[in-house]
Design an enzyme around this catalytic site. Structure first.
Site, PDB file in Angstrom:
ATOM      1  N   SER A 164      41.829  52.454  35.596  1.00  0.00           N
ATOM      2  CA  SER A 164      40.634  52.386  36.443  1.00  0.00           C
ATOM      3  C   SER A 164      39.749  53.605  36.201  1.00  0.00           C
ATOM      4  CB  SER A 164      41.035  52.331  37.913  1.00  0.00           C
ATOM      5  OG  SER A 164      39.881  52.404  38.714  1.00  0.00           O
ATOM      6  N   LYS A 189      41.957  41.200  46.210  1.00  0.00           N
ATOM      7  CA  LYS A 189      40.665  41.009  46.889  1.00  0.00           C
ATOM      8  C   LYS A 189      40.672  39.861  47.889  1.00  0.00           C
ATOM      9  CE  LYS A 189      37.890  42.841  43.127  1.00  0.00           C
ATOM     10  NZ  LYS A 189      36.894  42.540  42.097  1.00  0.00           N
ATOM     11  N   ASN A 243      36.019  43.622  48.412  1.00  0.00           N
ATOM     12  CA  ASN A 243      36.310  44.692  47.449  1.00  0.00           C
ATOM     13  C   ASN A 243      36.046  46.072  48.029  1.00  0.00           C
ATOM     14  OD1 ASN A 243      33.491  44.775  47.353  1.00  0.00           O
ATOM     15  ND2 ASN A 243      33.518  45.482  45.236  1.00  0.00           N
ATOM     16  N   ASP A 283      30.675  43.158  44.878  1.00  0.00           N
ATOM     17  CA  ASP A 283      30.722  42.648  43.495  1.00  0.00           C
ATOM     18  C   ASP A 283      29.482  41.814  43.158  1.00  0.00           C
ATOM     19  OD1 ASP A 283      33.122  43.746  42.670  1.00  0.00           O
ATOM     20  OD2 ASP A 283      34.314  42.041  43.328  1.00  0.00           O
ATOM     21  N   GLY A 308      36.687  31.081  34.900  1.00  0.00           N
ATOM     22  CA  GLY A 308      37.545  31.728  35.890  1.00  0.00           C
ATOM     23  C   GLY A 308      37.229  31.223  37.291  1.00  0.00           C
ATOM     24  N   GLY A 336      38.927  35.925  42.484  1.00  0.00           N
ATOM     25  CA  GLY A 336      38.050  36.654  43.406  1.00  0.00           C
ATOM     26  C   GLY A 336      36.717  37.033  42.775  1.00  0.00           C
ATOM     27  N   GLU A 369      42.840  23.153  39.847  1.00  0.00           N
ATOM     28  CA  GLU A 369      42.701  23.030  41.312  1.00  0.00           C
ATOM     29  C   GLU A 369      41.850  24.173  41.883  1.00  0.00           C
ATOM     30  OE1 GLU A 369      46.710  23.238  40.489  1.00  0.00           O
ATOM     31  OE2 GLU A 369      45.533  21.826  39.302  1.00  0.00           O
TER      32      GLU A 369
HETATM   33  P1  ATR Z   1      39.841  38.720  39.933  1.00  0.00           P
HETATM   34  O1  ATR Z   1      39.881  39.291  41.323  1.00  0.00           O
HETATM   35  O2  ATR Z   1      39.466  39.737  38.892  1.00  0.00           O
HETATM   36  O3  ATR Z   1      39.013  37.492  39.828  1.00  0.00           O
HETATM   37  P2  ATR Z   1      42.150  37.018  39.895  1.00  0.00           P
HETATM   38  O4  ATR Z   1      41.766  36.501  41.246  1.00  0.00           O
HETATM   39  O5  ATR Z   1      43.579  37.348  39.618  1.00  0.00           O
HETATM   40  O6  ATR Z   1      41.363  38.336  39.555  1.00  0.00           O
HETATM   41  O7  ATR Z   1      41.597  35.947  38.812  1.00  0.00           O
HETATM   42  C1  ATR Z   1      41.887  36.032  37.443  1.00  0.00           C
HETATM   43  C2  ATR Z   1      41.210  34.880  36.694  1.00  0.00           C
HETATM   44  O8  ATR Z   1      41.581  34.996  35.300  1.00  0.00           O
HETATM   45  C3  ATR Z   1      41.668  33.491  37.121  1.00  0.00           C
HETATM   46  O9  ATR Z   1      40.591  32.592  36.966  1.00  0.00           O
HETATM   47  C4  ATR Z   1      42.794  33.184  36.129  1.00  0.00           C
HETATM   48  O10 ATR Z   1      43.051  31.808  35.919  1.00  0.00           O
HETATM   49  P3  ATR Z   1      44.070  30.985  36.893  1.00  0.00           P
HETATM   50  O11 ATR Z   1      43.298  30.701  38.135  1.00  0.00           O
HETATM   51  O12 ATR Z   1      44.425  29.803  36.103  1.00  0.00           O
HETATM   52  O13 ATR Z   1      45.239  31.926  37.130  1.00  0.00           O
HETATM   53  C5  ATR Z   1      42.223  33.791  34.865  1.00  0.00           C
HETATM   54  N1  ATR Z   1      43.279  34.095  33.886  1.00  0.00           N
HETATM   55  C6  ATR Z   1      44.171  35.101  33.955  1.00  0.00           C
HETATM   56  N2  ATR Z   1      44.988  35.072  32.870  1.00  0.00           N
HETATM   57  C7  ATR Z   1      44.584  34.009  32.112  1.00  0.00           C
HETATM   58  C8  ATR Z   1      45.020  33.438  30.874  1.00  0.00           C
HETATM   59  N3  ATR Z   1      46.051  33.942  30.203  1.00  0.00           N
HETATM   60  N4  ATR Z   1      44.366  32.346  30.402  1.00  0.00           N
HETATM   61  C9  ATR Z   1      43.332  31.822  31.082  1.00  0.00           C
HETATM   62  N5  ATR Z   1      42.878  32.307  32.264  1.00  0.00           N
HETATM   63  C10 ATR Z   1      43.483  33.389  32.772  1.00  0.00           C
END
Ligand code: ATR
Length: 291
Positions: free
Chosen positions: A15, A66, A87, A102, A127, A130, A155
Protein backbone atom coordinates in the site's frame (compact mmCIF):
# COMPACT_ATOMS: atom_id res chain seq x y z
CA UNK A 1 -1.93 13.86 22.10
CA UNK A 2 -0.77 12.15 18.94
CA UNK A 3 -3.75 10.98 16.90
CA UNK A 4 -3.94 8.10 14.47
CA UNK A 5 -5.50 7.20 11.14
CA UNK A 6 -5.05 3.73 9.70
CA UNK A 7 -5.59 1.84 6.51
CA UNK A 8 -7.17 -1.53 7.22
CA UNK A 9 -6.91 -4.36 4.70
CA UNK A 10 -5.25 -7.67 3.92
CA UNK A 11 -2.64 -8.00 2.53
CA UNK A 12 -1.22 -4.48 2.82
CA UNK A 13 2.48 -4.89 2.08
CA UNK A 14 2.34 -2.78 -1.07
CA UNK A 15 0.00 0.00 0.00
CA UNK A 16 1.27 3.49 -0.82
CA UNK A 17 -1.50 5.24 1.16
CA UNK A 18 0.68 5.64 4.30
CA UNK A 19 3.32 7.47 2.23
CA UNK A 20 1.12 10.02 0.51
CA UNK A 21 -1.26 10.54 3.46
CA UNK A 22 1.62 11.07 5.91
CA UNK A 23 3.20 13.56 3.47
CA UNK A 24 -0.06 15.56 3.47
CA UNK A 25 -0.38 15.44 7.29
CA UNK A 26 3.24 16.55 7.66
CA UNK A 27 2.68 19.39 5.20
CA UNK A 28 0.18 20.86 7.69
CA UNK A 29 2.46 19.90 10.65
CA UNK A 30 -0.38 17.91 12.23
CA UNK A 31 0.40 15.58 15.13
CA UNK A 32 -1.25 12.66 13.34
CA UNK A 33 0.27 9.33 12.26
CA UNK A 34 -1.16 7.41 9.31
CA UNK A 35 -0.42 3.70 9.71
CA UNK A 36 -1.03 0.47 7.82
CA UNK A 37 -2.92 -2.16 9.83
CA UNK A 38 -2.84 -5.56 8.18
CA UNK A 39 -5.90 -7.25 9.66
CA UNK A 40 -7.03 -10.85 9.21
CA UNK A 41 -10.75 -11.48 8.72
CA UNK A 42 -11.10 -12.91 12.23
CA UNK A 43 -9.71 -9.63 13.71
CA UNK A 44 -11.73 -7.18 11.60
CA UNK A 45 -14.48 -6.65 14.17
CA UNK A 46 -12.03 -5.75 16.97
CA UNK A 47 -9.93 -3.54 14.65
CA UNK A 48 -13.07 -1.56 13.69
CA UNK A 49 -14.20 -1.45 17.33
CA UNK A 50 -10.87 0.12 18.40
CA UNK A 51 -11.39 3.00 15.96
CA UNK A 52 -13.89 4.44 18.46
CA UNK A 53 -11.06 5.28 20.89
CA UNK A 54 -10.47 9.07 21.12
CA UNK A 55 -6.92 8.97 19.73
CA UNK A 56 -8.22 7.47 16.47
CA UNK A 57 -9.52 9.93 13.87
CA UNK A 58 -10.66 7.22 11.47
CA UNK A 59 -9.48 4.87 8.78
CA UNK A 60 -9.35 3.87 5.16
CA UNK A 61 -10.81 0.46 4.43
CA UNK A 62 -9.44 -1.49 1.52
CA UNK A 63 -9.51 -4.94 -0.09
CA UNK A 64 -11.19 -7.20 0.94
CA UNK A 65 -13.24 -5.44 3.64
CA UNK A 66 -15.10 -2.58 1.94
CA UNK A 67 -18.44 -4.37 1.86
CA UNK A 68 -18.25 -6.19 5.21
CA UNK A 69 -17.29 -3.02 7.10
CA UNK A 70 -20.57 -1.36 6.17
CA UNK A 71 -22.28 -3.58 8.75
CA UNK A 72 -19.75 -2.94 11.54
CA UNK A 73 -20.07 0.84 11.89
CA UNK A 74 -22.67 3.17 13.39
CA UNK A 75 -23.78 5.30 10.45
CA UNK A 76 -23.29 5.15 6.69
CA UNK A 77 -23.57 8.13 4.38
CA UNK A 78 -26.23 7.91 1.64
CA UNK A 79 -23.88 7.35 -1.30
CA UNK A 80 -21.83 4.65 0.48
CA UNK A 81 -25.04 2.98 1.51
CA UNK A 82 -26.31 2.98 -2.09
CA UNK A 83 -22.97 1.60 -3.35
CA UNK A 84 -22.87 -0.98 -0.57
CA UNK A 85 -19.18 -0.36 0.18
CA UNK A 86 -17.25 1.88 2.59
CA UNK A 87 -13.64 2.96 2.06
CA UNK A 88 -13.43 5.74 4.66
CA UNK A 89 -14.43 5.86 8.32
CA UNK A 90 -14.53 9.01 10.44
CA UNK A 91 -14.60 8.72 14.25
CA UNK A 92 -17.08 11.39 15.42
CA UNK A 93 -16.85 11.33 19.24
CA UNK A 94 -16.95 7.56 19.43
CA UNK A 95 -19.47 7.16 16.61
CA UNK A 96 -18.09 5.62 13.41
CA UNK A 97 -19.44 7.15 10.20
CA UNK A 98 -18.71 5.50 6.84
CA UNK A 99 -18.18 7.12 3.43
CA UNK A 100 -17.21 6.01 -0.05
CA UNK A 101 -14.69 8.29 -1.77
CA UNK A 102 -13.76 5.77 -4.51
CA UNK A 103 -16.46 7.06 -6.85
CA UNK A 104 -15.26 10.64 -6.48
CA UNK A 105 -11.64 9.56 -7.09
CA UNK A 106 -12.63 7.51 -10.12
CA UNK A 107 -14.63 10.32 -11.76
CA UNK A 108 -12.10 13.03 -11.02
CA UNK A 109 -9.29 11.04 -12.68
CA UNK A 110 -11.61 10.20 -15.60
CA UNK A 111 -12.46 13.84 -16.24
CA UNK A 112 -9.27 15.68 -15.20
CA UNK A 113 -6.53 13.21 -16.15
CA UNK A 114 -8.06 11.18 -19.00
CA UNK A 115 -10.21 14.11 -20.25
CA UNK A 116 -13.14 11.74 -20.84
CA UNK A 117 -16.78 12.87 -20.60
CA UNK A 118 -18.89 9.87 -19.57
CA UNK A 119 -22.32 11.29 -20.56
CA UNK A 120 -24.13 9.00 -23.07
CA UNK A 121 -21.06 6.77 -23.58
CA UNK A 122 -21.08 2.98 -23.91
CA UNK A 123 -19.06 1.45 -21.06
CA UNK A 124 -17.85 -2.04 -20.16
CA UNK A 125 -16.95 -2.66 -16.51
CA UNK A 126 -14.91 -5.76 -15.65
CA UNK A 127 -15.53 -6.99 -12.10
CA UNK A 128 -18.41 -6.79 -9.63
CA UNK A 129 -16.71 -6.33 -6.22
CA UNK A 130 -16.62 -3.24 -3.99
CA UNK A 131 -14.57 -1.14 -6.42
CA UNK A 132 -16.79 -2.08 -9.37
CA UNK A 133 -19.90 -1.13 -7.38
CA UNK A 134 -18.51 2.38 -6.69
CA UNK A 135 -17.46 2.82 -10.34
CA UNK A 136 -20.83 1.66 -11.70
CA UNK A 137 -22.91 3.90 -9.44
CA UNK A 138 -20.63 6.83 -10.29
CA UNK A 139 -21.05 6.18 -14.03
CA UNK A 140 -24.80 5.76 -13.69
CA UNK A 141 -25.10 9.10 -11.93
CA UNK A 142 -23.02 10.70 -14.68
CA UNK A 143 -25.59 9.51 -17.26
CA UNK A 144 -23.66 6.98 -19.34
CA UNK A 145 -25.68 5.56 -22.25
CA UNK A 146 -24.99 1.84 -21.63
CA UNK A 147 -23.34 0.06 -18.76
CA UNK A 148 -22.31 -3.56 -19.27
CA UNK A 149 -20.89 -5.57 -16.37
CA UNK A 150 -18.76 -8.67 -16.94
CA UNK A 151 -17.57 -10.73 -13.99
CA UNK A 152 -16.08 -14.18 -13.36
CA UNK A 153 -18.93 -14.92 -10.93
CA UNK A 154 -22.02 -14.19 -13.00
CA UNK A 155 -24.38 -13.99 -9.98
CA UNK A 156 -22.43 -11.01 -8.64
CA UNK A 157 -22.65 -9.23 -12.01
CA UNK A 158 -26.41 -9.87 -12.09
CA UNK A 159 -26.85 -8.67 -8.52
CA UNK A 160 -24.93 -5.45 -9.25
CA UNK A 161 -26.87 -4.89 -12.50
CA UNK A 162 -30.16 -5.33 -10.60
CA UNK A 163 -29.18 -2.77 -7.92
CA UNK A 164 -28.17 -0.34 -10.67
CA UNK A 165 -31.39 -0.92 -12.62
CA UNK A 166 -33.47 -0.29 -9.51
CA UNK A 167 -31.58 2.94 -8.82
CA UNK A 168 -32.00 4.00 -12.47
CA UNK A 169 -35.77 3.41 -12.40
CA UNK A 170 -36.20 5.23 -9.08
CA UNK A 171 -34.23 8.22 -10.33
CA UNK A 172 -35.55 8.30 -13.93
CA UNK A 173 -32.09 7.55 -15.37
CA UNK A 174 -32.34 6.04 -18.85
CA UNK A 175 -29.00 4.13 -18.92
CA UNK A 176 -29.19 0.64 -20.47
CA UNK A 177 -27.78 -1.88 -17.98
CA UNK A 178 -26.67 -5.46 -18.67
CA UNK A 179 -24.66 -8.26 -17.08
CA UNK A 180 -22.64 -10.62 -19.30
CA UNK A 181 -20.49 -13.67 -18.56
CA UNK A 182 -16.72 -13.39 -19.17
CA UNK A 183 -16.79 -15.89 -22.05
CA UNK A 184 -14.98 -14.61 -25.11
CA UNK A 185 -17.98 -14.74 -27.45
CA UNK A 186 -20.13 -12.74 -25.03
CA UNK A 187 -17.36 -10.25 -24.33
CA UNK A 188 -16.71 -9.75 -28.06
CA UNK A 189 -20.35 -8.78 -28.51
CA UNK A 190 -20.47 -6.59 -25.40
CA UNK A 191 -17.27 -4.71 -26.14
CA UNK A 192 -18.33 -3.65 -29.61
CA UNK A 193 -18.48 0.15 -29.86
CA UNK A 194 -17.51 0.59 -26.20
CA UNK A 195 -15.83 3.95 -25.67
CA UNK A 196 -14.70 3.17 -22.12
CA UNK A 197 -13.48 -0.12 -20.60
CA UNK A 198 -12.81 -0.15 -16.85
CA UNK A 199 -10.94 -2.95 -15.08
CA UNK A 200 -12.16 -3.29 -11.50
CA UNK A 201 -10.79 -6.80 -11.01
CA UNK A 202 -7.49 -7.48 -9.28
CA UNK A 203 -5.97 -9.13 -12.38
CA UNK A 204 -2.55 -7.65 -13.17
CA UNK A 205 -1.87 -6.50 -9.60
CA UNK A 206 1.75 -6.82 -8.56
CA UNK A 207 2.61 -9.58 -6.08
CA UNK A 208 -0.81 -11.20 -6.57
CA UNK A 209 -1.16 -14.70 -8.03
CA UNK A 210 -2.46 -13.07 -11.24
CA UNK A 211 0.14 -10.37 -11.75
CA UNK A 212 0.93 -11.42 -15.33
CA UNK A 213 -2.74 -11.65 -16.34
CA UNK A 214 -4.88 -9.23 -18.30
CA UNK A 215 -8.67 -9.35 -17.88
CA UNK A 216 -9.03 -8.89 -21.68
CA UNK A 217 -7.23 -10.29 -24.72
CA UNK A 218 -5.66 -7.72 -26.99
CA UNK A 219 -7.83 -8.53 -30.03
CA UNK A 220 -10.89 -7.42 -28.04
CA UNK A 221 -9.59 -3.93 -27.42
CA UNK A 222 -10.76 -1.29 -29.85
CA UNK A 223 -8.51 1.43 -31.14
CA UNK A 224 -9.53 4.83 -29.82
CA UNK A 225 -11.39 3.50 -26.75
CA UNK A 226 -10.24 4.56 -23.29
CA UNK A 227 -8.98 1.67 -21.14
CA UNK A 228 -8.99 2.56 -17.44
CA UNK A 229 -7.28 0.13 -15.04
CA UNK A 230 -7.99 0.66 -11.34
CA UNK A 231 -4.88 -1.38 -10.52
CA UNK A 232 -2.10 1.13 -9.72
CA UNK A 233 0.84 -1.20 -9.11
CA UNK A 234 2.53 -1.67 -11.54
CA UNK A 235 2.02 1.71 -13.24
CA UNK A 236 1.67 -0.10 -16.58
CA UNK A 237 -0.36 -3.28 -15.99
CA UNK A 238 -0.54 -6.09 -18.58
CA UNK A 239 -3.98 -4.72 -19.62
CA UNK A 240 -2.65 -1.19 -20.11
CA UNK A 241 0.30 -2.49 -22.13
CA UNK A 242 -1.84 -4.44 -24.59
CA UNK A 243 -4.33 -1.55 -24.75
CA UNK A 244 -1.55 0.88 -25.64
CA UNK A 245 -0.25 -1.54 -28.27
CA UNK A 246 -3.77 -1.85 -29.70
CA UNK A 247 -4.00 1.93 -30.13
CA UNK A 248 -6.36 2.60 -27.21
CA UNK A 249 -5.99 5.49 -24.78
CA UNK A 250 -5.06 4.43 -21.27
CA UNK A 251 -5.19 5.57 -17.66
CA UNK A 252 -3.91 3.68 -14.62
CA UNK A 253 -5.18 3.65 -11.05
CA UNK A 254 -2.71 5.99 -9.35
CA UNK A 255 -4.58 9.30 -9.88
CA UNK A 256 -7.81 7.70 -8.62
CA UNK A 257 -6.00 6.33 -5.56
CA UNK A 258 -4.68 9.77 -4.69
CA UNK A 259 -8.00 11.57 -5.35
CA UNK A 260 -9.98 9.13 -3.21
CA UNK A 261 -7.34 9.54 -0.50
CA UNK A 262 -7.53 13.32 -0.83
CA UNK A 263 -11.30 13.24 -0.24
CA UNK A 264 -10.75 11.02 2.84
CA UNK A 265 -8.03 13.41 4.11
CA UNK A 266 -10.52 16.29 3.94
CA UNK A 267 -13.12 14.30 5.89
CA UNK A 268 -10.64 13.55 8.71
CA UNK A 269 -8.88 16.91 8.93
CA UNK A 270 -11.29 19.53 7.50
CA UNK A 271 -8.34 20.90 5.51
CA UNK A 272 -7.83 21.13 1.78
CA UNK A 273 -5.86 18.11 0.57
CA UNK A 274 -2.46 19.24 -0.78
CA UNK A 275 -2.58 17.31 -4.07
CA UNK A 276 0.73 18.74 -5.24
CA UNK A 277 2.33 17.02 -2.23
CA UNK A 278 0.28 13.82 -2.34
CA UNK A 279 0.65 12.92 -6.03
CA UNK A 280 4.48 13.00 -6.14
CA UNK A 281 4.68 11.23 -2.75
CA UNK A 282 2.47 8.41 -4.10
CA UNK A 283 4.53 8.15 -7.31
CA UNK A 284 7.78 8.02 -5.37
CA UNK A 285 6.49 5.39 -2.96
CA UNK A 286 5.45 3.28 -5.92
CA UNK A 287 8.89 3.56 -7.50
CA UNK A 288 10.45 2.61 -4.16
CA UNK A 289 8.44 -0.61 -3.97
CA UNK A 290 9.27 -1.35 -7.60
CA UNK A 291 5.99 -0.37 -9.30
P1 ATR B 1 -12.50 -4.71 -4.61
O1 ATR B 1 -12.96 -4.12 -3.31
O2 ATR B 1 -11.15 -4.18 -5.04
O3 ATR B 1 -13.51 -4.59 -5.69
P2 ATR B 1 -13.25 -7.46 -4.36
O4 ATR B 1 -14.58 -7.03 -3.83
O5 ATR B 1 -12.54 -8.60 -3.71
O6 ATR B 1 -12.23 -6.27 -4.34
O7 ATR B 1 -13.46 -7.76 -5.94
C1 ATR B 1 -12.46 -8.32 -6.75
C2 ATR B 1 -12.97 -8.46 -8.19
O8 ATR B 1 -11.91 -9.08 -8.96
C3 ATR B 1 -14.18 -9.38 -8.34
O9 ATR B 1 -14.96 -8.91 -9.42
C4 ATR B 1 -13.53 -10.73 -8.67
O10 ATR B 1 -14.36 -11.63 -9.37
P3 ATR B 1 -15.39 -12.63 -8.58
O11 ATR B 1 -16.55 -11.79 -8.20
O12 ATR B 1 -15.68 -13.68 -9.57
O13 ATR B 1 -14.60 -13.13 -7.38
C5 ATR B 1 -12.39 -10.29 -9.56
N1 ATR B 1 -11.32 -11.30 -9.60
C6 ATR B 1 -10.44 -11.58 -8.63
N2 ATR B 1 -9.60 -12.56 -9.03
C7 ATR B 1 -9.98 -12.90 -10.30
C8 ATR B 1 -9.52 -13.85 -11.26
N3 ATR B 1 -8.50 -14.67 -11.00
N4 ATR B 1 -10.15 -13.92 -12.46
C9 ATR B 1 -11.19 -13.10 -12.73
N5 ATR B 1 -11.68 -12.19 -11.85
C10 ATR B 1 -11.09 -12.08 -10.66
Amino acid sequence: MTRFISVIGYPLKHSVSPDFQQAALDYYKLDIRYEAQEVKTSDLLSAIYRLRQPQNLGANITVPYKEETLHLIDEVDDFASMVGAVNTIVNRDGKLVGFNTDAYGFLRALRDDARFKPENKRVLVLGAGGAARAVCFALLQEGVGSLIIANRTMEKAISLASSLAEHAVNNKISTEIAAVPRQKSKLTEAIENCQLIVNCTSLGMKSSPHEEKSPLESNLITKGALVYDLVYNPIETPLLRIAREAGANTIGGLPMLVYQGAASFELWTDREAPLDIMLPAARQALIKIGG
